[in-house]
Design a protein around this motif. Structure first.
Motif, PDB file in Angstrom:
ATOM      1  N   ALA A  33       0.866  -1.182   0.000  1.00 33.83           N
ATOM      2  CA  ALA A  33       0.000   0.000   0.000  1.00 33.83           C
ATOM      3  C   ALA A  33       0.898   1.226   0.000  1.00 33.83           C
ATOM      4  CB  ALA A  33      -0.877  -0.006   1.236  1.00 33.83           C
ATOM      5  N   ASN A  34       0.677   2.125  -0.920  1.00 34.41           N
ATOM      6  CA  ASN A  34       1.404   3.398  -0.858  1.00 34.41           C
ATOM      7  C   ASN A  34       0.485   4.527  -1.267  1.00 34.41           C
ATOM      8  OD1 ASN A  34       1.372   3.563  -3.622  1.00 34.41           O
ATOM      9  ND2 ASN A  34       3.548   3.250  -3.894  1.00 34.41           N
ATOM     10  N   GLU A  35       1.071   5.710  -1.374  1.00 25.83           N
ATOM     11  CA  GLU A  35       0.268   6.916  -1.605  1.00 25.83           C
ATOM     12  C   GLU A  35      -0.605   6.807  -2.842  1.00 25.83           C
ATOM     13  OE1 GLU A  35       0.150   9.205   0.499  1.00 25.83           O
ATOM     14  OE2 GLU A  35       1.786   8.505   1.763  1.00 25.83           O
ATOM     15  N   SER A  79       3.734  -2.387   5.431  1.00 25.86           N
ATOM     16  CA  SER A  79       2.711  -1.966   4.473  1.00 25.86           C
ATOM     17  C   SER A  79       2.407  -3.063   3.452  1.00 25.86           C
ATOM     18  CB  SER A  79       3.167  -0.702   3.754  1.00 25.86           C
ATOM     19  OG  SER A  79       4.344  -0.956   3.034  1.00 25.86           O
TER      20      SER A  79
ATOM     21  N   ARG B  15      -0.693  13.968   2.317  1.00 29.40           N
ATOM     22  CA  ARG B  15      -0.173  13.497   3.593  1.00 29.40           C
ATOM     23  C   ARG B  15      -0.527  14.466   4.715  1.00 29.40           C
ATOM     24  NH1 ARG B  15       5.416  12.342   1.860  1.00 29.40           N
ATOM     25  NH2 ARG B  15       5.431  10.305   0.878  1.00 29.40           N
ATOM     26  N   ALA B 287       3.118   8.821   9.241  1.00 33.65           N
ATOM     27  CA  ALA B 287       1.911   9.256   8.542  1.00 33.65           C
ATOM     28  C   ALA B 287       1.787   8.643   7.151  1.00 33.65           C
ATOM     29  CB  ALA B 287       1.893  10.775   8.421  1.00 33.65           C
ATOM     30  N   SER B 288       2.933   8.242   6.568  1.00 35.37           N
ATOM     31  CA  SER B 288       2.840   7.676   5.235  1.00 35.37           C
ATOM     32  C   SER B 288       2.473   6.197   5.342  1.00 35.37           C
ATOM     33  CB  SER B 288       4.168   7.836   4.516  1.00 35.37           C
ATOM     34  OG  SER B 288       5.149   7.067   5.149  1.00 35.37           O
ATOM     35  N   GLY B 289       2.452   5.529   4.217  1.00 32.97           N
ATOM     36  CA  GLY B 289       2.155   4.100   4.250  1.00 32.97           C
ATOM     37  C   GLY B 289       0.686   3.849   4.024  1.00 32.97           C
ATOM     38  N   LYS B 290       0.072   3.182   4.936  1.00 39.22           N
ATOM     39  CA  LYS B 290      -1.295   2.757   4.675  1.00 39.22           C
ATOM     40  C   LYS B 290      -2.232   3.939   4.473  1.00 39.22           C
ATOM     41  CE  LYS B 290      -0.722  -1.633   6.817  1.00 39.22           C
ATOM     42  NZ  LYS B 290      -0.751  -2.373   8.033  1.00 39.22           N
ATOM     43  N   GLY B 291      -3.056   3.825   3.530  1.00 40.91           N
ATOM     44  CA  GLY B 291      -3.970   4.930   3.285  1.00 40.91           C
ATOM     45  C   GLY B 291      -4.586   4.670   1.980  1.00 40.91           C
TER      46      GLY B 291
END
Lengths: 737, 291
Positions: A33-35, A79, B15, B287-291
């Motif tokens: 999973a990334n941006e 991730s 982000r 804060a980065s990563g899963k989203g």
């Protein structure tokens, strides 16, 4: 060298357990999973690894090969999500918790990482780390573990293991550290050793040594080897079976011979064909695979290779071909056209025909450089030395030594010529290029560029005028492009320095992009939005902006993927012809230098040990170091690799701060041991000059200029200097075979 | 494939917006700045006007936050104090981050004696007890309407050193990139390389640093003012108001409550935004990563 007692019986059983499956991977899927969304890095990979075999997983960066290895080890980042099945001895690893996996890691599966510099903790000694890896899984006494560690170090070829066990990682060279890491991987007799690009960070001579050690490790522990690499030469050398990965899938699988000789997947064929080798050294062009691998953010609907494949038709676009068994016992391929390929026995030459070296876009875009006589020297370095002082102490700095980075070299490049500069890392190649680019007088000797001695450059204007004729393309295209600038700004920057007006800049940037094969849709992109090959094209465009005459190419393709390299090499060849450029091509890849260079100079510890035309040096290498380099160079041909007799230099490169007296190479020279004591004395005491590499009679036969034979006198030195195209070698015993 | 990738700015925004605390902080800061700017129109009284009918009155309809001992309207004073504190914070942050960027980047790029000299100055300023020195100088100045300018200069003078050290080490790592070498071999001069290639690439640090410097400067001014060395009357700042109010906290809490709430809100918000920016710029952060 003694064997580890516990291992002996297992080695005998090797044949019996060959057929058992150790590791069984079924339908493995890895997503990150990334941006930008979910990256489907591994898409349904299935394979099994049998006891005692060496299986190579080949692919370019982003093909999912490392993600597969990490999933097997259970070392994937948080991730990542993993689906499918990975069984070791029938035991499911997917979904097992970290504690359970820790019991297996090191004990049943061991890993050798790519970068030996960062894979050890700097504050503990090598021995402590090795003992730790033994004691984690075994409840033996400390002294037992220590004895075992010494044994292991001995086994991987660390000299004086009793002393070296107390050394810290920084006291070891990269090659030595990789040996220690292999020893750690062997420590608990694992069943599977996973080696992730184990030799990519190493020099070619060290790579040959490490591959030997890896083979020893597997034999000693009877472990199966899963080798992850992008280097087809390494695969040919060490593997029994090979799997080719592309865009997260295995596209071809089979024994090494089948994959190399009877491939029926266009991607594999293209990869093999795009390598420079002795066969295509004469022709001007490599057969390049066009385009870039697809992004795995949006999985392709058809065949992932279809955008780059010459055989593509509508069936390829409808659905992704699955891995089909082509021939018994074990050749699998994922191509809709495998039947056609097999029926017509197509080769890479049929599929990826190199475009004829037309004066295409390049010639139209720019007129030939006006200055043009072939005999004009663009660069002449005479007896150049570049020494760096070594200081110690912060308040009272005192000089404690000197690094002899470049120690008396002569180089000449003529207009329109490519000189290849070859050598291991630390031999002074980079110092040489930087001392040319700095436009500063060297410690000793003279550097003349386009007829101007750099020590006479007294004004800024003169220096700037010379600067624009001389440009560089660096190794790492992503680090040589400012991430905050668009492609237009990047290419326009040098023009801005030399006061071009805005319209001229805009026109010139378009022209330059066309020249390097990019269209103007790239103008607004940033470096992160370009692939490695595109970035390097932008770097080349930027270097060409000011119409230079001499381009220094510092390992321009070694950071790029194999399938991209050929395109860049072809571009460089094309540009050289159409713009009349001269290149100084610095590289450690000997096959590539053979392909692109007219003349070659081999460098060792700050000196040039052999120089001559490419044909002469590669066909009849005279210096033992050149012979070693050529013999260590991996060749992507399993038959050739298996039957080669290797001549590998002993040990490691000495420090340039204290080079050996006499001939710099005598500490590692394989030829020296064959000499008599008196002859050896000469090697140790007297530093050899560059002398003709062939006996005088033979040279006369071939109508070559003849010089005063090795006397070390000023006269012979002057002579050698005059004819730079002659084949010379700095060994006292050039004629001794 | 390139189309699927996000532009760096979009990525940053995405982000940053994911961090709810930072977004709330940003909204509060913007609101406070707006209130500070339109402050004079939000109150019927000027901050230095004296209401002779109301000395030390608790909050009422006429004076929503009460009045001071000298009959000045607390609401008007707080608005004015907020404005002054914000100006001090922003100006000090801007100046000290600029100095830090220039000194740090030049020292690291050129190295040699320039670097040693800069480090020497930095170390010297770091060991000087800055609070005491500022208090002495500001306290002994003649006062008047421009006394806050002196304060800004002093806070800047003693506020840039740590950032400069960070800028220096970041420049050293950016300098390793081959695009710096490429620019040099193109013929670009040192200062131009710093401005065009180095500073933009450490901009993330500079922005974060400037943000956090805002709260640092406001707090420094507040503590100086608390001891009476800050902005001199009749001018006022949040710190001055706090200092005055604290002396009569138990009997007349409204003198303290207003400015204290505002300053806590301001500092918390600025720090939240700073943290949010840092997380957005740093891809390795949580804060980065899963989203």
């Amino acid at each position: 060298m003694h064997l580890i007692p516990a291992l002996k019986p297992r080695v005998k059983d090797k044949l019996r357990i060959m057929a058992t499956t150790l590791l069984d991977v079924q339908n493995l899927n890895v997503r990150y999973a990334n941006e930008a969304g979910s990256l489907h890095a591994v898409r349904g990979v299935s394979f099994s690894l049998h006891a005692g075999e060496a299986l190579a997983l080949v692919g370019e960066s982003g093909s999912g090969k490392s993600a597969t290895a990490m999933a097997i080890m259970g070392l994937q980042p948080d991730s990542a999500s993993i689906e499918g099945s990975i069984r070791l001895h029938g035991e499911q690893l997917v979904g097992a918790d970290d504690d359970a996996l820790s019991l297996l890691r090191g004990k049943s599966i061991a890993m050798v990482f790519q970068d030996p510099l960062s894979a050890m903790t700097p504050v503990y000694t090598v021995g402590e780390q090795l003992i730790e890896s033994i004691q984690v899984h075994e409840n033996g006494s400390l002294s037992d573990a220590k004895n075992r560690a010494v044994e292991l170090l001995d086994l991987v070829g660390i000299p004086e293991p009793h002393q070296r066990i107390n050394a810290y990682p920084h006291e070891f060279s990269g090659g030595m550290r990789q040996r220690v890491l292999i020893a750690m991987a062997m420590a608990n007799n694992p069943d599977v050793i996973i080696a992730d690009e184990p030799t990519t960070a190493l020099d070619v001579t060290i790579q040959a040594q490490i591959l030997d050690v890896l083979q020893i490790a597997c034999e000693q522990t009877n472990a199966a080897l899963l080798l992850i690499t992008h280097d087809l030469g390494v695969v040919a050398r060490i593997a029994d079976r090979a799997m080719v990965m592309y865009a997260g899938k295995i596209v071809e699988q089979g024994s090494v011979n089948t994959v190399f000789y009877d491939s029926c997947m266009p991607y594999t064929m293209g990869l093999l064909g795009s390598l420079p080798h002795a066969g295509n050294a004469g022709t001007n062009k490599l057969s390049a695979i066009e385009g870039n691998p697809p992004s795995l953010l949006t999985p392709p609907t058809g065949c992932a290779f279809s955008t780059r494949c010459p055989l593509v038709d509508s069936t390829c676009l409808q659905q992704e071909p699955s891995l089909i068994k082509i021939t018994e016992p074990d050749h699998w391929s994922a191509c809709a056209h495998h039947q056609i390929i097999r029926r017509d026995s197509l080769t890479h030459a049929d599929l990826f025909q190199p475009k004829p070296a037309t004066e295409s876009t390049a010639a139209k875009a720019l007129p030939l450089n006006p200055s043009g006589s072939k005999n004009e020297k663009v660069l002449e370095m005479l007896a150049v030395k570049k020494h760096y002082p070594l200081f110690k102490g912060s308040v009272f700095r005192r000089r404690v030594g000197t690094v002899y980075a470049v120690d008396g070299i002569d180089l000449t490049i003529y207009q329109g010529e490519t000189l290849g500069l070859v050598g291991e890392s630390g031999c002074g190649k980079s110092t040489t290029t930087l001392s040319i680019l700095d436009l500063e007088p060297p410690t000793h000797g003279t550097i003349e560029l386009f007829g101007n001695d750099v020590s006479t450059l007294d004004s800024k204007q003169k220096r700037l005028a010379l600067r624009r004729k001389l440009q560089i393309v660096f190794q790492d295209p992503t680090s040589s492009l400012d991430p905050r600038m668009s492609v237009f700004d990047l290419v326009a920057e040098p023009l801005g320095i030399f006061d071009y007006n805005p319209e001229a800049i805009s026109a010139r940037v378009n022209e330059l992009l066309m020249l390097v094969g990019l269209d103007d849709s790239y103008l607004a992109r940033f470096a992160q939005q370009l692939s490695g090959g595109q970035s390097q094209r932008v770097c080349i465009a930027r270097a060409l902006a000011l119409e230079p005459q001499l381009l220094i190419l510092d390992e321009p393709v070694s950071a790029l993927d194999v399938s991209i390299r050929a395109g860049i090499v072809n571009l460089l060849q094309e540009l050289k012809l159409s713009l009349g450029l001269s290149y100084l091509f610095v590289a450690h890849d000997l096959a590539l230098v053979r392909h692109i260079a007219d003349r070659v100079a081999v460098m060792y510890l700050g000196r040039i040990v052999e120089t001559g035309s490419v044909e002469a040096v590669y066909e009849n290498p005279a210096h033992p170091y050149t012979q070693c380099l050529l013999s260590a160079m991996p060749i992507a041909d399993p038959e050739v690799e298996r039957n080669r007799v290797r001549q590998i230099p002993l040990g490691e490169l000495p420090s340039p701060a204290s080079p050996p007296k006499g001939c710099h190479f005598h500490t590692r020279c394989p030829k020296k041991s064959r000499l008599s004591a008196d002859q050896q004395q000469l090697c140790v005491e007297v530093s050899p000059d560059l002398n003709p590499a062939m006996p005088i009679q033979k040279m006369q036969e071939q109508d070559m200029p003849v010089y005063d034979n090795h006397s070390g006198s000023e006269a012979s030195y002057q002579n050698t200097k005059e004819s730079t195209s002659a084949h010379t070698s700095a060994c006292h015993y050039n004629y001794l075979v | 494939m390139a189309e699927a990738r996000l532009k760096p700015e979009h990525l940053l925004l995405k982000r940053f917006l994911r961090n709810k605390t930072a977004v709330v902080g940003l909204i509060i800061i913007v609101a406070l700045i707006v209130i500070a700017i339109i402050g004079p129109w939000l109150s019927p009284f000027s901050y230095d006007a004296v209401d002779r009918q109301a000395y030390l009155q608790p909050p009422s309809l006429q004076h929503p936050m009460g009045t001071t001992q000298s009959g000045r309207d607390m609401w008007a004073l707080t608005l004015h104090g907020l404005r002054k504190s914000l100006v001090i914070g922003l100006v000090v942050a801007l100046l000290s981050t600029s100095i830090a960027a220039i000194v740090g980047a030049f020292a690291a790029y050129y190295g040699g004696w320039l670097e040693r000299f800069s480090l020497w100055i930095i170390d010297l300023l770091l060991v000087i007890p800055s609070f005491l020195l500022i208090a002495l100088i500001a306290g002994n100045s003649s006062g008047g309407a421009s006394s806050w300018l002196l304060l800004v200069l002093l806070l800047t003078l003693f506020g840039w050193m740590l950032s400069a050290r960070v800028v220096r080490s970041l420049t050293q790592s950016v300098k390793q990139n081959e695009y710096i070498a490429a620019a040099r071999y193109m013929g670009l001069s040192g200062p131009k390389i710093i401005v065009r290639h180095i500073l933009p690439n450490i901009a993330s640090l500079l922005i974060i640093d400037a943000t956090l410097n805002v709260s640092g400067a406001i707090l420094a001014e507040t503590s100086l003012a608390y001891f009476g060395f800050g902005v001199q009357p009749p001018d006022t700042s949040l710190g001055t108001l706090l200092g005055d109010g604290a002396r009569q906290l138990s009997s007349f809490p409204w003198l303290f409550a207003g400015p204290a709430t505002i300053i806590v809100l301001l500092i918390l918000s600025v720090n939240a935004v700073g943290d949010g920016l840092r997380d957005a710029f740093d891809p390795g952060s949580k804060a980065s990563g899963k989203g």
